[in-house]
Design a protein around this motif. Structure first.
Motif, PDB file in Angstrom:
ATOM      1  N   ASP A 139       7.917   7.577   5.871  1.00  0.00           N
ATOM      2  CA  ASP A 139       6.766   7.329   6.666  1.00  0.00           C
ATOM      3  C   ASP A 139       5.771   6.574   5.732  1.00  0.00           C
ATOM      4  O   ASP A 139       5.134   5.630   5.878  1.00  0.00           O
ATOM      5  CB  ASP A 139       5.896   8.698   7.489  1.00  0.00           C
ATOM      6  N   ARG A 140       5.894   7.292   4.457  1.00  0.00           N
ATOM      7  CA  ARG A 140       4.727   6.537   3.643  1.00  0.00           C
ATOM      8  C   ARG A 140       5.197   5.024   3.282  1.00  0.00           C
ATOM      9  O   ARG A 140       4.365   3.974   3.091  1.00  0.00           O
ATOM     10  CB  ARG A 140       4.907   7.385   2.131  1.00  0.00           C
ATOM     11  N   ARG A 141       6.420   4.798   3.032  1.00  0.00           N
ATOM     12  CA  ARG A 141       7.012   3.417   2.989  1.00  0.00           C
ATOM     13  C   ARG A 141       6.560   2.380   4.207  1.00  0.00           C
ATOM     14  O   ARG A 141       6.168   1.435   3.792  1.00  0.00           O
ATOM     15  CB  ARG A 141       8.485   3.471   2.713  1.00  0.00           C
ATOM     16  N   ILE A 142       6.706   3.014   5.290  1.00  0.00           N
ATOM     17  CA  ILE A 142       6.266   2.237   6.370  1.00  0.00           C
ATOM     18  C   ILE A 142       4.782   1.852   6.314  1.00  0.00           C
ATOM     19  O   ILE A 142       4.518   0.772   6.850  1.00  0.00           O
ATOM     20  CB  ILE A 142       6.829   3.048   7.752  1.00  0.00           C
ATOM     21  N   LEU A 196       6.307  -3.619  -3.387  1.00  0.00           N
ATOM     22  CA  LEU A 196       6.074  -2.449  -2.593  1.00  0.00           C
ATOM     23  C   LEU A 196       6.492  -1.117  -3.520  1.00  0.00           C
ATOM     24  O   LEU A 196       5.945   0.131  -3.431  1.00  0.00           O
ATOM     25  CB  LEU A 196       6.763  -2.429  -1.595  1.00  0.00           C
ATOM     26  N   ALA A 197       7.644  -1.055  -4.288  1.00  0.00           N
ATOM     27  CA  ALA A 197       7.921   0.049  -5.029  1.00  0.00           C
ATOM     28  C   ALA A 197       6.706   0.487  -5.983  1.00  0.00           C
ATOM     29  O   ALA A 197       6.600   1.756  -6.326  1.00  0.00           O
ATOM     30  CB  ALA A 197       9.244  -0.257  -5.692  1.00  0.00           C
ATOM     31  N   ILE A 255       2.004   4.164  -7.294  1.00  0.00           N
ATOM     32  CA  ILE A 255       0.610   4.389  -7.406  1.00  0.00           C
ATOM     33  C   ILE A 255       0.130   5.467  -6.145  1.00  0.00           C
ATOM     34  O   ILE A 255      -0.581   6.428  -6.670  1.00  0.00           O
ATOM     35  CB  ILE A 255      -0.130   3.236  -7.453  1.00  0.00           C
ATOM     36  N   ALA A 256       0.742   4.982  -5.194  1.00  0.00           N
ATOM     37  CA  ALA A 256       0.406   6.045  -3.853  1.00  0.00           C
ATOM     38  C   ALA A 256       0.800   7.445  -4.125  1.00  0.00           C
ATOM     39  O   ALA A 256       0.000   8.355  -4.006  1.00  0.00           O
ATOM     40  CB  ALA A 256       0.632   5.254  -2.573  1.00  0.00           C
ATOM     41  N   GLY A 257       2.080   7.464  -4.639  1.00  0.00           N
ATOM     42  CA  GLY A 257       2.487   9.096  -4.852  1.00  0.00           C
ATOM     43  C   GLY A 257       1.520   9.668  -5.895  1.00  0.00           C
ATOM     44  O   GLY A 257       1.343  10.849  -5.460  1.00  0.00           O
ATOM     45  N   LEU A 310      -5.952  -1.480  -6.842  1.00  0.00           N
ATOM     46  CA  LEU A 310      -4.690  -1.003  -6.779  1.00  0.00           C
ATOM     47  C   LEU A 310      -3.657  -1.783  -7.768  1.00  0.00           C
ATOM     48  O   LEU A 310      -2.825  -1.556  -8.454  1.00  0.00           O
ATOM     49  CB  LEU A 310      -3.954  -1.042  -5.428  1.00  0.00           C
ATOM     50  N   HIS A 311      -3.801  -3.165  -7.648  1.00  0.00           N
ATOM     51  CA  HIS A 311      -3.233  -3.921  -8.584  1.00  0.00           C
ATOM     52  C   HIS A 311      -3.469  -3.946 -10.093  1.00  0.00           C
ATOM     53  O   HIS A 311      -2.289  -3.970 -10.788  1.00  0.00           O
ATOM     54  CB  HIS A 311      -3.488  -5.651  -7.942  1.00  0.00           C
ATOM     55  N   VAL A 312      -4.658  -3.660 -10.412  1.00  0.00           N
ATOM     56  CA  VAL A 312      -4.954  -3.273 -11.693  1.00  0.00           C
ATOM     57  C   VAL A 312      -4.309  -2.164 -12.069  1.00  0.00           C
ATOM     58  O   VAL A 312      -3.776  -1.938 -13.256  1.00  0.00           O
ATOM     59  CB  VAL A 312      -6.485  -3.123 -11.920  1.00  0.00           C
ATOM     60  N   LEU A 313      -4.185  -1.095 -11.264  1.00  0.00           N
ATOM     61  CA  LEU A 313      -3.530   0.260 -11.572  1.00  0.00           C
ATOM     62  C   LEU A 313      -2.262   0.105 -11.758  1.00  0.00           C
ATOM     63  O   LEU A 313      -1.650   0.794 -12.530  1.00  0.00           O
ATOM     64  CB  LEU A 313      -3.954   1.321 -10.575  1.00  0.00           C
ATOM     65  N   ILE A 314      -1.550  -0.741 -10.952  1.00  0.00           N
ATOM     66  CA  ILE A 314      -0.154  -1.179 -11.092  1.00  0.00           C
ATOM     67  C   ILE A 314       0.300  -1.751 -12.430  1.00  0.00           C
ATOM     68  O   ILE A 314       1.218  -1.331 -13.037  1.00  0.00           O
ATOM     69  CB  ILE A 314       0.297  -1.921  -9.937  1.00  0.00           C
TER      70      ILE A 314
END
Length: 500
Positions: free
Chosen positions: A409-412, A431-432, A437-439, A467-471
């Motif tokens: 569900d997280r992926r969706i 997305l990966a 980062i979400a995890g 989020l992109h900076v964290l990635i």
């Protein structure tokens, strides 16, 4: 600082010099610098600068830092000091006695609640200039050293501590083995150092702590080594889940709990009380005190635990029953039990104000429960940041039915969050990384990840740019936890062209 070090040439004792230099080194204690470690940039930088200056004041400063500094500072300072001595740079007579102390006794003043230890360690230079290092250790704050100071009135200090204990049934004053004192203080200062690197860390200690930090660190090393203990000497054996459940059942069946009107809510409240004592108080769920109960009600619960309305109503009553149950079993005097009960009732009204049910923020209860299946209230903000789309319809997908704790569900949810980027060629890889980062945000590992995100949000940056900076940082650093934490600590703003 090198100019200030000229005053060292005028002092008459190594103790005065050590205290002055400790105060100097404390100027940056607990501070954070963008781009590096403050002890390396400022501390070692000061040593290098003094070495180049080559003056008597510089040599005196180097001699003191060789004893009081960090391991790296001390090594560099010692080498530089020896070089200046070989060049016949003058130094005061007391310089040879810096750090040449021996312990003469260790003592501890303890309250019967187990809240706090005041450790007194006395030292002397070859029997002269006797002095005492006093460190206050707070077990309601993870066993950290909250205050430290030095006194040259040793006999008066010890006599006062003995008289206070003799006139107060809730105080104990006793001698402490030097090895025990070292183990206790090393643990306490390590806990303080860890807290100092968190948000608002230096505010957790007294205003004077930084001035004595280097001195205390050096004096502790003068004590004979002792086995490091991860907690106070009276720590209990670890509590398994079964042992915790048995303790809760024993409490609920006791006379102290007989008047609790909602058994279900009382059971859940008891679990929180026991978990707090086991996980936050060195495995001591039975320990009760006014300060511990206030901290639990007014600080820990409002930040960490999602309580139902029934549990919010029941918690102060259950905690009072727990005090009546646990106090006599740990030998707490009746005076201490009464004082603890009074503190609980005084905190009850403030608990209603301090505890903010997320449902009162306008958040749907079912939404909160999906974000907090573990009841960790402190995770709410970072999980909502990671998964902002959890309600309504997106095409044929009902977001209310998706569980952000479930990987599929997280992926969706993340794919829906990127509905406008479906044409990018690297979508799967992108997305990966968002999933990574979400995890991490979900579990709060490392904590610097959410701290960095909050700093950037406070500056007004868009969530996706953050989020992109964290990635970008996570991708660049790879699987190196310490390096990742340091890189996240260094983030102060987003470049004009954030990574995509």
């Amino acid at each position: 600082m090198l100019l200030a070090a000229r005053e060292l040439l005028a002092v008459r004792s190594p103790l005065d010099a050590e205290l002055m230099v400790s105060d100097m080194l404390g100027a940056w204690w607990g501070r954070r610098l963008r781009g590096g470690d403050v002890e390396q940039i400022l501390g070692e930088g000061l040593v290098d600068y003094a070495a180049k200056a080559g003056t008597p004041a510089a040599l005196t400063l180097l001699v003191s830092v060789a004893y009081l500094g960090t391991a790296r500072q001390a090594a560099k300072a010692e080498g530089a000091a020896l070089a200046l001595m070989e060049s016949d740079v003058a130094r005061p007579r007391w310089a040879d006695r810096v750090g040449a102390v021996k312990p003469t006794g260790c003592y501890v003043s303890r309250d019967v609640y187990g809240d706090q230890d005041t450790v007194v360690c006395t030292f002397a230079y070859n029997g002269e200039d006797r002095h005492a290092l006093v460190v206050v250790v707070d077990y309601n704050m993870g066993g950290m050293a909250r205050d430290a100071w030095v006194s040259s009135h040793v006999d008066k200090l010890l006599e006062q501590a003995r008289l206070e204990a003799a006139g107060n049934a809730l105080l104990r004053f006793e001698e402490l083995e030097p090895q025990q004192a070292r183990a206790l203080l090393e643990f306490a200062m390590k806990a303080t150092g860890a807290a100092a690197h968190g948000r608002g860390g230096p505010k957790l200690v007294s205003d004077s702590y930084s001035a004595y930090h280097a001195f205390a660190r050096a004096r502790i090393k003068a004590l004979p080594p002792g086995r490091m203990r991860p907690a106070p000497a009276h720590t209990e054996a670890p509590y398994s889940r079964d042992r915790r459940a048995m303790l809760a059942a024993e409490f609920l069946a006791s006379d102290a709990a007989e008047n609790l009107s909602d058994p279900s809510a009382a059971s859940r409240c008891a679990d929180h009380i026991i978990d707090y004592g086991c996980d936050q108080d060195f495995g001591r769920p039975m320990r009760v005190s006014p300060t511990k109960c206030e901290t639990f009600l007014l600080d820990w619960l409002p930040r960490k635990v999602l309580l139902s309305t029934a549990e919010q109503d029941a918690m102060p009553h259950v905690l009072s029953a727990w005090v009546r149950f646990a106090g006599p079993r740990i030998g707490l005097p009746e005076e201490g039990v009464r004082a603890t009960l009074d503190a609980v009732w005084e905190a009850t009204a403030r608990f209603t104000e301090a505890y903010r049910d997320p449902a009162t923020f306008g958040l749907d209860r079912s939404l909160v429960e999906r974000l907090l299946p573990d009841g960790d209230l402190s995770a709410l903000a970072r999980r909502a940041f990671a998964f902002p789309l959890l309600q309504g319809m997106r095409g044929s997908t009902n977001l209310d039915l998706l569980n952000p704790a479930d990987e599929a569900d997280r992926r969706i949810l993340l794919e829906i969050d990127h509905a406008g980027e479906l044409g990018r060629t690297d979508l799967e890889e992108h997305l990966a990384w968002h999933e990574e980062i979400a995890g991490r945000l979900w579990v709060g590992d490392p904590p610097q990840l959410w701290e960095a995100a909050q700093r950037l949000i406070d500056l007004g940056h868009d969530r996706h740019d953050v989020l992109h900076v964290l990635i970008e940082i996570a991708e660049r650093i790879g699987d190196h936890p310490d390096e990742l934490a340091a890189a996240l600590d260094d983030i102060a703003d987003i470049p004009d062209e954030p990574p995509t």
